[in-house]
Enzyme design. Structure first.
Site, PDB file in Angstrom:
ATOM      1  N   HIS A  27       0.874  -1.185   0.000  1.00 55.63           N
ATOM      2  CA  HIS A  27       0.000   0.000   0.000  1.00 55.63           C
ATOM      3  C   HIS A  27       0.914   1.239   0.000  1.00 55.63           C
ATOM      4  O   HIS A  27       1.135   1.865   1.031  1.00 55.63           O
ATOM      5  CB  HIS A  27      -0.884  -0.039   1.246  1.00 55.63           C
ATOM      6  CG  HIS A  27      -2.001   0.974   1.283  1.00 55.63           C
ATOM      7  ND1 HIS A  27      -3.326   0.613   1.442  1.00 55.63           N
ATOM      8  CD2 HIS A  27      -1.994   2.323   1.214  1.00 55.63           C
ATOM      9  CE1 HIS A  27      -4.083   1.707   1.477  1.00 55.63           C
ATOM     10  NE2 HIS A  27      -3.304   2.757   1.339  1.00 55.63           N
ATOM     11  N   GLU A  71      -4.151   0.938  -5.081  1.00 53.72           N
ATOM     12  CA  GLU A  71      -4.187   2.124  -5.943  1.00 53.72           C
ATOM     13  C   GLU A  71      -2.890   2.378  -6.707  1.00 53.72           C
ATOM     14  O   GLU A  71      -2.273   3.430  -6.557  1.00 53.72           O
ATOM     15  CB  GLU A  71      -4.531   3.367  -5.118  1.00 53.72           C
ATOM     16  CG  GLU A  71      -5.882   3.302  -4.473  1.00 53.72           C
ATOM     17  CD  GLU A  71      -6.272   4.599  -3.754  1.00 53.72           C
ATOM     18  OE1 GLU A  71      -5.419   5.491  -3.614  1.00 53.72           O
ATOM     19  OE2 GLU A  71      -7.437   4.706  -3.337  1.00 53.72           O
ATOM     20  N   ASN A  95     -11.571   1.319  -4.626  1.00 52.32           N
ATOM     21  CA  ASN A  95     -11.518   2.374  -3.610  1.00 52.32           C
ATOM     22  C   ASN A  95     -12.260   3.556  -4.196  1.00 52.32           C
ATOM     23  O   ASN A  95     -11.769   4.203  -5.125  1.00 52.32           O
ATOM     24  CB  ASN A  95     -10.075   2.789  -3.315  1.00 52.32           C
ATOM     25  CG  ASN A  95      -9.282   1.697  -2.617  1.00 52.32           C
ATOM     26  OD1 ASN A  95      -9.793   0.625  -2.312  1.00 52.32           O
ATOM     27  ND2 ASN A  95      -8.015   1.979  -2.350  1.00 52.32           N
ATOM     28  N   TYR A 144     -14.334   7.165  -3.545  1.00 54.85           N
ATOM     29  CA  TYR A 144     -14.659   8.273  -2.629  1.00 54.85           C
ATOM     30  C   TYR A 144     -15.433   9.396  -3.297  1.00 54.85           C
ATOM     31  O   TYR A 144     -16.239  10.041  -2.670  1.00 54.85           O
ATOM     32  CB  TYR A 144     -13.361   8.907  -2.093  1.00 54.85           C
ATOM     33  CG  TYR A 144     -12.545   8.039  -1.167  1.00 54.85           C
ATOM     34  CD1 TYR A 144     -11.630   7.114  -1.653  1.00 54.85           C
ATOM     35  CD2 TYR A 144     -12.682   8.158   0.209  1.00 54.85           C
ATOM     36  CE1 TYR A 144     -10.870   6.329  -0.800  1.00 54.85           C
ATOM     37  CE2 TYR A 144     -11.919   7.377   1.075  1.00 54.85           C
ATOM     38  CZ  TYR A 144     -11.017   6.459   0.564  1.00 54.85           C
ATOM     39  OH  TYR A 144     -10.273   5.684   1.414  1.00 54.85           O
ATOM     40  N   TRP A 148     -13.028   3.173   5.030  1.00 52.50           N
ATOM     41  CA  TRP A 148     -11.764   3.810   5.393  1.00 52.50           C
ATOM     42  C   TRP A 148     -12.114   4.906   6.373  1.00 52.50           C
ATOM     43  O   TRP A 148     -12.728   5.873   5.963  1.00 52.50           O
ATOM     44  CB  TRP A 148     -11.050   4.385   4.150  1.00 52.50           C
ATOM     45  CG  TRP A 148      -9.719   4.940   4.563  1.00 52.50           C
ATOM     46  CD1 TRP A 148      -9.463   6.206   5.034  1.00 52.50           C
ATOM     47  CD2 TRP A 148      -8.472   4.225   4.603  1.00 52.50           C
ATOM     48  NE1 TRP A 148      -8.150   6.306   5.360  1.00 52.50           N
ATOM     49  CE2 TRP A 148      -7.514   5.121   5.121  1.00 52.50           C
ATOM     50  CE3 TRP A 148      -8.084   2.933   4.282  1.00 52.50           C
ATOM     51  CZ2 TRP A 148      -6.190   4.754   5.319  1.00 52.50           C
ATOM     52  CZ3 TRP A 148      -6.768   2.574   4.470  1.00 52.50           C
ATOM     53  CH2 TRP A 148      -5.824   3.488   4.969  1.00 52.50           C
ATOM     54  N   GLU A 159      -2.649  10.675   7.369  1.00 51.07           N
ATOM     55  CA  GLU A 159      -3.264  10.853   6.060  1.00 51.07           C
ATOM     56  C   GLU A 159      -2.255  11.445   5.060  1.00 51.07           C
ATOM     57  O   GLU A 159      -2.425  12.561   4.555  1.00 51.07           O
ATOM     58  CB  GLU A 159      -4.551  11.689   6.194  1.00 51.07           C
ATOM     59  CG  GLU A 159      -5.307  12.006   4.905  1.00 51.07           C
ATOM     60  CD  GLU A 159      -5.632  10.804   4.019  1.00 51.07           C
ATOM     61  OE1 GLU A 159      -5.786   9.685   4.526  1.00 51.07           O
ATOM     62  OE2 GLU A 159      -5.707  11.010   2.800  1.00 51.07           O
ATOM     63  N   TRP A 160      -1.198  10.718   4.767  1.00 49.65           N
ATOM     64  CA  TRP A 160      -0.210  11.053   3.743  1.00 49.65           C
ATOM     65  C   TRP A 160       0.195  12.534   3.753  1.00 49.65           C
ATOM     66  O   TRP A 160       0.650  13.009   4.781  1.00 49.65           O
ATOM     67  CB  TRP A 160      -0.728  10.600   2.363  1.00 49.65           C
ATOM     68  CG  TRP A 160      -1.145   9.145   2.336  1.00 49.65           C
ATOM     69  CD1 TRP A 160      -2.387   8.639   2.100  1.00 49.65           C
ATOM     70  CD2 TRP A 160      -0.307   7.976   2.559  1.00 49.65           C
ATOM     71  NE1 TRP A 160      -2.382   7.257   2.166  1.00 49.65           N
ATOM     72  CE2 TRP A 160      -1.119   6.827   2.449  1.00 49.65           C
ATOM     73  CE3 TRP A 160       1.052   7.788   2.841  1.00 49.65           C
ATOM     74  CZ2 TRP A 160      -0.631   5.520   2.599  1.00 49.65           C
ATOM     75  CZ3 TRP A 160       1.533   6.480   3.000  1.00 49.65           C
ATOM     76  CH2 TRP A 160       0.696   5.384   2.874  1.00 49.65           C
ATOM     77  N   PHE A 182     -10.147  10.332   9.154  1.00 49.22           N
ATOM     78  CA  PHE A 182     -11.077   9.456   8.440  1.00 49.22           C
ATOM     79  C   PHE A 182     -11.684   8.389   9.347  1.00 49.22           C
ATOM     80  O   PHE A 182     -12.363   7.486   8.875  1.00 49.22           O
ATOM     81  CB  PHE A 182     -10.331   8.746   7.291  1.00 49.22           C
ATOM     82  CG  PHE A 182     -10.338   9.491   5.970  1.00 49.22           C
ATOM     83  CD1 PHE A 182     -11.349   9.271   5.038  1.00 49.22           C
ATOM     84  CD2 PHE A 182      -9.343  10.405   5.654  1.00 49.22           C
ATOM     85  CE1 PHE A 182     -11.360   9.932   3.814  1.00 49.22           C
ATOM     86  CE2 PHE A 182      -9.343  11.080   4.432  1.00 49.22           C
ATOM     87  CZ  PHE A 182     -10.359  10.840   3.514  1.00 49.22           C
TER      88      PHE A 182
END
Ligand code: GBH
Length: 516
Positions: free
Chosen positions: A148, A194, A334, A336, A458, A465-466, A474
């Site tokens: 991931h 992703e 995924n 959103y 999620w 969060e990156w 989240f």
């Protein structure tokens, strides 16, 4: 907010018995297949912490976040939510909600600190064994992503990771170890999370490691935004195929699991009814998602990509082409958000996302000519458009012959700043509305025949969060990042209710049928 919480909570919890709650449709929530997986999702870098514990090697994300200016709030995943040490408590939280599955990812650098150029880290294997056993003992199905976004930095240093075909050998070697050590208990494997996002953000816009891009696409010291994403993508596709081949030839028969890939899937809504914009939306999809799924499932890149990119696509060699096709058992989705898409071949487009050749000459944006596709959120990229769920699932169903699908992620991000107190932050009405709307929309797709077998929110917890660090949340559970205490939000209770309702309805359908 203070007032809404006590009013809304019983509404969501007891919607089955009180017909008057506008948000919850009884019909839709009963429409999931009997063995449907209801879970929550996570990833190693965003959850584990323990970035140097017990022999773990450095990952590309460890190195990236430690450079100043890469993460908006200046934080990193060194500790994250310390899932590495608190996984038992977290499995208890899952049990409280009642999920029957948990999506996690393995840290490649924890298992192979130096890739195939060093030893297996036994302590890393032991950690995942503890976590997987804790899940299985509680009746929670582990749904495991092999990578991931995070990879051993060693592979970047040695041969530029995804830009080299050498990585196919490394990924195959690593995946084999995962199947060997965990495949007796893991029945759902996702090779990549992703890959479209990893490639676009790593090699076109440069906002994720290895921070490569060129020209107006971003601000990087190295890279080629028009070429490198296609090189990296082809190496990922072939790495996926290599891992699937290992699984199918060495493990699948005995272990009896399934293997797939998880794509970031945006619904692109044609901005107008014109055939040009409809084709534009098709191209946007081909250059975003079908780019990976077509070769893996159908054996070749989308025709639009060949037509527009020509030699720049770096089409597969004859030798590599033979490895493609039928390369998965299920598609992970995924989903959103949705964007409008507008043709940029026949009409001229202002410069912006998607309008370039490498993105298929289709401008994609949540806002166009003063129209917004849905309610905005704390995240610039996330707009609430529940109809997009039914549309993207139906699109994938039609394009790939209704192959099994799982919604491997769906969720809503909030910013802590928007809540004056922690108590308010627990009353996450917007998240409940979002999830409820998207789940209803998914139910509609299933009712019309889509073979969707599971859904993962999620995320279980607030986490790293990156690019946004800890400033975007989240979680179904709030995490106090100072104490690392976890507290369920209203959405956790909402999800618990959804699952309970499903269980009783699925039970009714198959046992003593009860007319509603
Ligand atoms: C998923 O990506 C990820 O799989 C997961 O790890 C993540 O936590 C979750 O969604 C929530 O974001 O950095 O501003 O340039 C979702 C799709 C695509 C959204 C890339 C962010 C980059 C925007 N992501 N995008 S920015």
């Amino acid at each position: 907010m203070e007032l809404l919480f006590p009013l809304l909570l019983p509404c969501f919890l007891f919607s089955t018995f009180i017909g008057s709650c506008a948000f919850v449709s009884l019909e839709d929530n009963s429409k999931f297949p009997r063995n449907f997986l209801f879970g929550t999702a996570s990833s190693s870098y965003q959850f584990e912490g323990a970035f140097l514990s017990d022999g773990k090697g450095l990952s590309n994300w460890d190195v990236f976040t430690h450079k100043t200016g890469t993460i908006l709030d200046g934080t990193n995943g060194d500790v994250a939510v310390d899932h590495y040490h608190r996984y038992q408590e977290d499995v208890d939280l899952m049990k409280d909600i009642g999920v029957n599955s948990y999506r996690l990812s393995l840290s490649w650098a924890r298992i192979l600190p130096k890739g195939r150029f060093g030893n297996v880290n036994k302590a890393g294997i032991a950690y995942y064994n503890r976590l997987i056993n804790a899940l299985v003992n509680r009746g929670i199905e582990p749904f495991v992503t092999i990578t991931h976004y995070d990879i051993p930095q060693e592979l970047e240093n040695r041969y530029k990771s995804w830009l080299s075909s050498e990585i196919q050998e490394d990924f195959k070697y690593y995946a084999d170890i995962c199947f060997k050590y965990f495949g007796d208990r893991v029945k759902y494997w996702v090779t990549f999370n992703e890959p479209n996002v990893a490639v676009i953000c790593g090699y076109r816009t440069g906002v994720y490691p290895p921070s490569r891009c060129s020209g107006s696409f971003g601000n990087c010291s190295y890279g080629d935004s028009e070429r490198e994403p296609f090189i990296a993508a082809s190496n990922i596709i072939l790495s996926h195929m290599a891992a699937v081949d290992v699984y199918r030839t060495k493990y699948q028969k005995n272990q009896g699991g399934k293997i797939g890939i998880a794509m970031n899937a945006v619904w692109f809504e044609p901005f107008s009814n014109s055939s040009e914009d409809k084709l534009g939306a098709e191209r946007a999809q081909s250059f975003y998602m079908n780019w990976f799924l077509d070769p893996i499932i159908l054996g070749k890149y989308p025709a639009e990509m060949h037509q527009i990119l020509g030699a720049e696509l770096l089409a597969f060699s004859k030798y590599d082409s033979e490895k493609l096709k039928n390369g998965l058992d299920f598609i992970g989705i995924n989903h959103y958000t949705s964007y409008y898409a507008k043709d940029c071949i026949f009409s001229s487009c202002e410069e912006g996302k998607g309008s370039s050749k490498t993105e298929g000459f289709a401008l994609t944006s949540a806002q166009m000519n003063g129209l917004t596709i849905g309610e905005p959120s704390a995240l610039a990229w996330l707009y609430v458009h529940p109809q997009g769920m039914e549309k993207i699932v139906t699109y994938i169903k039609d394009r790939y012959n209704n192959i099994a699908m799982f919604i491997t992620e769906n969720g809503f991000g909030t910013s802590e700043n928007s809540y004056p107190t922690t108590k308010d932050a627990l009353n996450d009405v917007k998240r409940v509305e979002y999830l409820n709307g998207y789940l209803d929309s998914l139910a509609a797709a299933i009712r019309k025949g889509a073979d969707v077998r599971g859904y993962f929110v999620w995320s279980l917890l607030d986490n790293f969060e990156w690019k946004h660090g800890y400033s975007i949340r989240f979680g179904l559970h709030h995490v106090d990042f100072a104490s690392l205490n976890r507290t369920p939000r209203m959405s956790a209770f909402w999800y618990k209710n959804v699952i309970e309702e499903h269980k009783s309805q699925a039970g009714n359908r198959n046992g003593h049928t009860q007319e509603r």
